[in-house]
Design an enzyme around this catalytic site. Structure first.
Site, PDB file in Angstrom:
ATOM      1  N   ALA A 187       0.835  -1.207   0.000  1.00 27.42           N
ATOM      2  CA  ALA A 187       0.000   0.000   0.000  1.00 27.42           C
ATOM      3  C   ALA A 187       0.866   1.251   0.000  1.00 27.42           C
ATOM      4  O   ALA A 187       0.645   2.175  -0.803  1.00 27.42           O
ATOM      5  CB  ALA A 187      -0.928  -0.010   1.207  1.00 27.42           C
ATOM      6  N   TYR A 188       1.837   1.305   0.878  1.00 24.40           N
ATOM      7  CA  TYR A 188       2.709   2.472   0.970  1.00 24.40           C
ATOM      8  C   TYR A 188       3.519   2.638  -0.310  1.00 24.40           C
ATOM      9  O   TYR A 188       3.662   3.751  -0.834  1.00 24.40           O
ATOM     10  CB  TYR A 188       3.626   2.333   2.180  1.00 24.40           C
ATOM     11  CG  TYR A 188       4.478   3.545   2.456  1.00 24.40           C
ATOM     12  CD1 TYR A 188       3.911   4.706   2.976  1.00 24.40           C
ATOM     13  CD2 TYR A 188       5.856   3.535   2.217  1.00 24.40           C
ATOM     14  CE1 TYR A 188       4.680   5.823   3.244  1.00 24.40           C
ATOM     15  CE2 TYR A 188       6.631   4.639   2.481  1.00 24.40           C
ATOM     16  CZ  TYR A 188       6.044   5.792   2.994  1.00 24.40           C
ATOM     17  OH  TYR A 188       6.821   6.899   3.242  1.00 24.40           O
ATOM     18  N   SER A 189       4.043   1.540  -0.847  1.00 25.73           N
ATOM     19  CA  SER A 189       4.826   1.608  -2.078  1.00 25.73           C
ATOM     20  C   SER A 189       3.981   2.117  -3.231  1.00 25.73           C
ATOM     21  O   SER A 189       4.408   2.983  -4.009  1.00 25.73           O
ATOM     22  CB  SER A 189       5.400   0.226  -2.405  1.00 25.73           C
ATOM     23  OG  SER A 189       6.268  -0.235  -1.382  1.00 25.73           O
TER      24      SER A 189
END
Length: 255
Positions: free
Chosen positions: A161-163
């Site tokens: 998600a963060y990537s």
């Protein structure tokens, strides 16, 4: 670290997530560079603490704060209107506010966490840029710096998600930079490696160890190092480069 002089005299700067981490260090650097500062943050207690410590450290008593949830478009639009009403303009926007989310394989990633990360990190950055761009266009001046991540370039395992969110921020930066290139507005982003921020340090110890192992410098990014690059990108001296990605990965980035 001995600081170079960056001239932000009289510039009105908004820093999202400015009550802690990289945002706080950027706020400190901006104040020392002469900017009129507005910190947006979702945590009211952290805002008050940051205002007090920044005032004590810099001798500035004109620090403005607003409680803003950047994932709420109406709230962002109200904050932009309130900032312009109070200070007359917005010259600098640093989109720093973000959440990291849990560490888990993509197949096991919680759906609510996926939505939350993208809502804050992607939609929140979009809302802020969308609301501020017309202000900067009307005054024919502005500097926007989006804080992305090396994860957006390389993709960290167990952090899909963060990537994905930070990759979107990079692409958004490039798109908006081209759209506003006909004005004296620069839109750029930075891609930090892991630093000792509250969000980063909440991650699993083995994930932090993995991220450190990927950095050729062999250490965490220092917050002052991030603030130094962001301060230059936010200055009038950065008058040509736009839609670009500036590496803060300690040698990890391969492009």
């Amino acid at each position: 670290m001995q600081l170079n002089t960056i001239n932000l005299d009289g510039r009105v700067a908004v820093v999202t997530g400015g009550a802690q981490g990289i945002g706080y260090e950027v706020a400190d650097r901006f104040l020392r560079s002469g900017a009129r500062l507005v910190i947006w943050d979702i945590n009211q207690d952290s805002l008050q603490t940051a205002k007090g410590t920044l005032a004590a450290a810099t001798g500035r008593d004109d620090i403005h704060t607003m409680r803003v949830d950047i994932a709420d478009n109406a709230g962002v639009e109200a904050a932009v209107a309130g900032t312009v009403e109070a200070l007359g303009r917005i010259d600098i926007l640093v989109n720093n506010a973000a959440i990291v989310g849990p560490n888990a394989p993509l197949a096991d990633y919680p759906l609510d966490a996926w939505r939350s990360v993208l809502d804050v990190d992607v939609n929140g950055t979009f809302y802020c840029c969308r609301a501020v761009a017309p202000v900067m266009t009307a005054q024919n001046y502005g500097r926007i710096v989006n804080v992305a991540s090396i994860a957006g370039k390389e993709g960290n395992p167990n952090a899909a998600a963060y990537s994905a969110a930070k990759a979107a921020v990079i692409a958004m930066t490039k798109s908006l930079g081209k759209e506003l290139a006909g004005h004296d507005i620069a839109v750029n982003c930075v891609t930090p490696a892991v630093a000792r921020t509250p969000g980063a340090m909440e991650q699993a110890p083995e994930h932090i160890k993995y991220m450190l192992s990927r950095i050729p410098r062999g250490r965490f990014l220092e917050l002052a190092e991030a603030a130094a690059m962001i301060a230059w990108l936010a200055s009038a001296e950065n008058s040509f480069t736009t839609g670009a990605v500036f590496d803060l990965s300690g040698g990890r980035a391969t492009y």
